[in-house]
Write a protein that holds these residues in place. Structure first.
Motif, PDB file in Angstrom:
ATOM      1  N   LEU A 276       0.833  -1.205   0.000  1.00  0.00           N
ATOM      2  CA  LEU A 276       0.000   0.000   0.000  1.00  0.00           C
ATOM      3  C   LEU A 276       0.869   1.257   0.000  1.00  0.00           C
ATOM      4  CD1 LEU A 276      -2.878  -0.796   2.542  1.00  0.00           C
ATOM      5  CD2 LEU A 276      -2.978  -0.832   0.050  1.00  0.00           C
ATOM      6  N   ALA A 279       2.288   1.924  -3.461  1.00  0.00           N
ATOM      7  CA  ALA A 279       1.289   2.504  -4.364  1.00  0.00           C
ATOM      8  C   ALA A 279       1.010   3.958  -4.018  1.00  0.00           C
ATOM      9  CB  ALA A 279       0.004   1.680  -4.306  1.00  0.00           C
ATOM     10  N   ALA A 286      -3.889   2.304  -3.471  1.00  0.00           N
ATOM     11  CA  ALA A 286      -4.523   1.025  -3.816  1.00  0.00           C
ATOM     12  C   ALA A 286      -5.934   0.953  -3.264  1.00  0.00           C
ATOM     13  CB  ALA A 286      -3.688  -0.137  -3.269  1.00  0.00           C
ATOM     14  N   SER A 287      -6.793   0.222  -3.996  1.00  0.00           N
ATOM     15  CA  SER A 287      -8.202   0.072  -3.590  1.00  0.00           C
ATOM     16  C   SER A 287      -8.545  -1.361  -3.200  1.00  0.00           C
ATOM     17  CB  SER A 287      -9.126   0.522  -4.724  1.00  0.00           C
ATOM     18  OG  SER A 287      -8.883  -0.231  -5.899  1.00  0.00           O
ATOM     19  N   PHE A 289      -6.819  -5.820  -2.651  1.00  0.00           N
ATOM     20  CA  PHE A 289      -5.783  -6.831  -2.790  1.00  0.00           C
ATOM     21  C   PHE A 289      -6.358  -8.061  -3.487  1.00  0.00           C
ATOM     22  CE2 PHE A 289      -4.785  -4.607   1.218  1.00  0.00           C
ATOM     23  CZ  PHE A 289      -3.488  -4.197   0.984  1.00  0.00           C
ATOM     24  N   LYS A 325      -8.983  -2.302   3.109  1.00  0.00           N
ATOM     25  CA  LYS A 325      -9.157  -2.598   1.688  1.00  0.00           C
ATOM     26  C   LYS A 325      -9.762  -4.001   1.525  1.00  0.00           C
ATOM     27  CE  LYS A 325      -6.809   1.185   1.089  1.00  0.00           C
ATOM     28  NZ  LYS A 325      -7.520   2.447   0.771  1.00  0.00           N
ATOM     29  N   ALA A 341      -1.598  -5.852  -5.251  1.00  0.00           N
ATOM     30  CA  ALA A 341      -2.263  -4.693  -4.660  1.00  0.00           C
ATOM     31  C   ALA A 341      -2.350  -3.617  -5.717  1.00  0.00           C
ATOM     32  CB  ALA A 341      -1.490  -4.189  -3.437  1.00  0.00           C
ATOM     33  N   GLY A 342      -3.451  -2.886  -5.750  1.00  0.00           N
ATOM     34  CA  GLY A 342      -3.535  -1.880  -6.786  1.00  0.00           C
ATOM     35  C   GLY A 342      -4.756  -0.994  -6.701  1.00  0.00           C
ATOM     36  N   ALA A 343      -4.683   0.070  -7.477  1.00  0.00           N
ATOM     37  CA  ALA A 343      -5.813   0.987  -7.632  1.00  0.00           C
ATOM     38  C   ALA A 343      -6.659   0.464  -8.793  1.00  0.00           C
ATOM     39  CB  ALA A 343      -5.310   2.405  -7.885  1.00  0.00           C
ATOM     40  N   ALA A 390       0.139   1.732 -10.955  1.00  0.00           N
ATOM     41  CA  ALA A 390      -0.906   1.699  -9.936  1.00  0.00           C
ATOM     42  C   ALA A 390      -1.028   0.321  -9.298  1.00  0.00           C
ATOM     43  CB  ALA A 390      -2.245   2.110 -10.544  1.00  0.00           C
ATOM     44  N   PHE A 391      -0.293  -0.656  -9.830  1.00  0.00           N
ATOM     45  CA  PHE A 391      -0.386  -2.019  -9.319  1.00  0.00           C
ATOM     46  C   PHE A 391       0.989  -2.483  -8.844  1.00  0.00           C
ATOM     47  CE2 PHE A 391      -3.700  -1.434 -12.479  1.00  0.00           C
ATOM     48  CZ  PHE A 391      -4.828  -1.871 -11.785  1.00  0.00           C
ATOM     49  N   THR A 393       2.964  -5.999  -7.402  1.00  0.00           N
ATOM     50  CA  THR A 393       2.867  -7.448  -7.242  1.00  0.00           C
ATOM     51  C   THR A 393       4.223  -8.015  -6.853  1.00  0.00           C
ATOM     52  OG1 THR A 393       2.159  -9.513  -8.297  1.00  0.00           O
ATOM     53  CG2 THR A 393       3.367  -7.956  -9.662  1.00  0.00           C
TER      54      THR A 393
END
Length: 403
Positions: A276, A279, A286-287, A289, A325, A341-343, A390-391, A393
């Protein structure tokens, strides 16, 4: 035997007629009582209820005796040699309890007649006469719940490809500028991208008669085929290699996990918080997982030094969340030990060209000749990963990069 059944049947029919007569008289009396007194006494109501129960019982006995009399007559005409084995019906009509019950009927009384099992042989009942018991419903294979698409921004298109502009870099040169001096130039880099619409499809063969006769089977096939598309779609959104008609997935484009620091007693929960942070440092919070269900189970079962659960509460039902999240569980084997994890809502978008649909045809190959049908299920979509940064991994436990 048929004479005995007929005699019992005659006595029971007479009792039914007698009870019908008594019931008619009682009904007239009850009507007069209601008319004069405004209601029905408890005694009259109990008497009527008793007669109705007796009537129902006797009618059932009459129907049963008629059926058994018919069976005996048919079996007597069909058999060429006598047999010593007695069917359940023969045992029932000869039972002393039933004879006594038919001779002196009591309202509301039930009779239990014991019979010997396994006496009905193939000589007694023709093959196919006794219907096998059918259990309701269809036992279907368990399914994985799919939620990754729900995290990504939806969209639609009417074109075979999506043309869009991707921001690939940003150099911020903003600063305080004294009066009369030149302003600095920041640098924003862009690249044009073309994302083709891909097709996900599969087919199924079935007998036309089966789908005509079993509507539930038809709806089940419909649901299973749609699920098959969604399962492949899930894999493509995550790991699609791109090119040759494939989706370019999120994981191949995502930034590699690079933890900013290593906290003491580091756990997978810490790694997700560090993702998080990574990001957020990219200015794209992030929004959610995506984890393998095995890894999420291990996280939920994490305990402190005294044995209490750190996250989970077995007595409370709640959606899987961590650090505020949502957690999306997947069962894709190669994802075990890793995370994403990402938006999702701002960093990517799905464009549906054609929603998942099921089409049935009888004109494929020799379907018409063989009375078969071909069922096709397909969808067309494109995935645009607008902001790969935005992601994040990587694997749990990734080492902190050396400064």
């Amino acid at each position: 035997m048929d004479k005995e059944i007929a005699a019992i049947l005659e006595r029971v029919v007479k009792d039914v007629a007698r009870i019908d007569n008594e019931l008619s008289k009682k009904a007239e009396a009850a009507f007069a009582e209601v008319k004069n007194m405004g209601n029905l006494s408890t005694e009259t109501k109990a008497s009527v209820d008793q007669l109705l129960t007796a009537q129902t019982t006797l009618v059932s006995v009459v129907d049963d005796l008629k059926a058994r009399l018919g069976e005996v007559e048919q079996k007597g005409a069909r058999r060429s040699a006598p047999t010593s084995a007695q069917s359940w019906g023969q045992q029932a009509v000869q039972a002393e309890k039933l004879i006594a019950f038919a001779a002196a009927v009591e309202g509301g009384r039930r009779v239990s007649v014991p019979v010997v099992k396994n006496v009905v042989t193939s000589a007694d009942v023709a093959e196919g006469v006794v219907e096998p018991q059918r259990l309701p419903g269809i036992d279907v294979a368990p399914k994985q719940r799919l939620f990754i698409r729900d995290l990504i921004a939806p969209g639609s298109t009417e074109s075979p490809a999506i043309f869009w502009v991707q921001q690939t870099g940003f150099t911020n040169a903003a600063r305080v500028v004294p009066e009369g001096t030149a302003k600095p130039y920041s640098d924003i880099e862009f690249a044009t991208k073309i994302t083709p619409v891909v097709t996900v499809a599969h087919m199924f063969k079935a007998s036309k008669q089966i789908l005509d006769d079993f509507r539930q089977l038809q709806s089940m096939i419909d649901a299973e085929m749609r699920y098959g598309l969604k399962y492949v779609e899930e894999q493509e959104i995550l790991f699609g290699a791109g090119g040759a008609g494939n989706i370019e997935g999120i994981v191949p484009q995502a930034s590699a996990f690079a933890p900013a620091f290593a906290p003491e007693m580091r756990t997978p929960i810490d790694d997700l918080r560090l993702a998080l942070l990574q990001a957020q440092l990219a200015r794209l919070p992030a929004s959610g997982f995506v984890l393998h269900m095995m890894d999420w189970a291990k996280i939920e079962l994490t305990k402190n030094t005294v044995g209490d659960y750190v996250l989970a509460n077995p007595l409370r039902l709640a959606g899987p969340t961590l650090w505020g999240k949502p957690i999306v569980e997947t069962e894709i084997p190669e994802f075990e030990g890793e995370f994403l994890a990402g938006a999702f809502s701002t960093g990517a978008q799905i464009f549906d060209r054609e929603d998942a649909n099921v089409v049935i045809s009888t004109e494929n190959a020799d379907d018409f000749e063989k009375n078969m049908i071909s069922i096709r299920c397909e969808e067309r979509l494109a995935l645009a990963v607008k902001r790969p940064e935005a992601f994040v991994t990587g694997e749990f436990g990734t080492a902190v990069a050396a400064p």
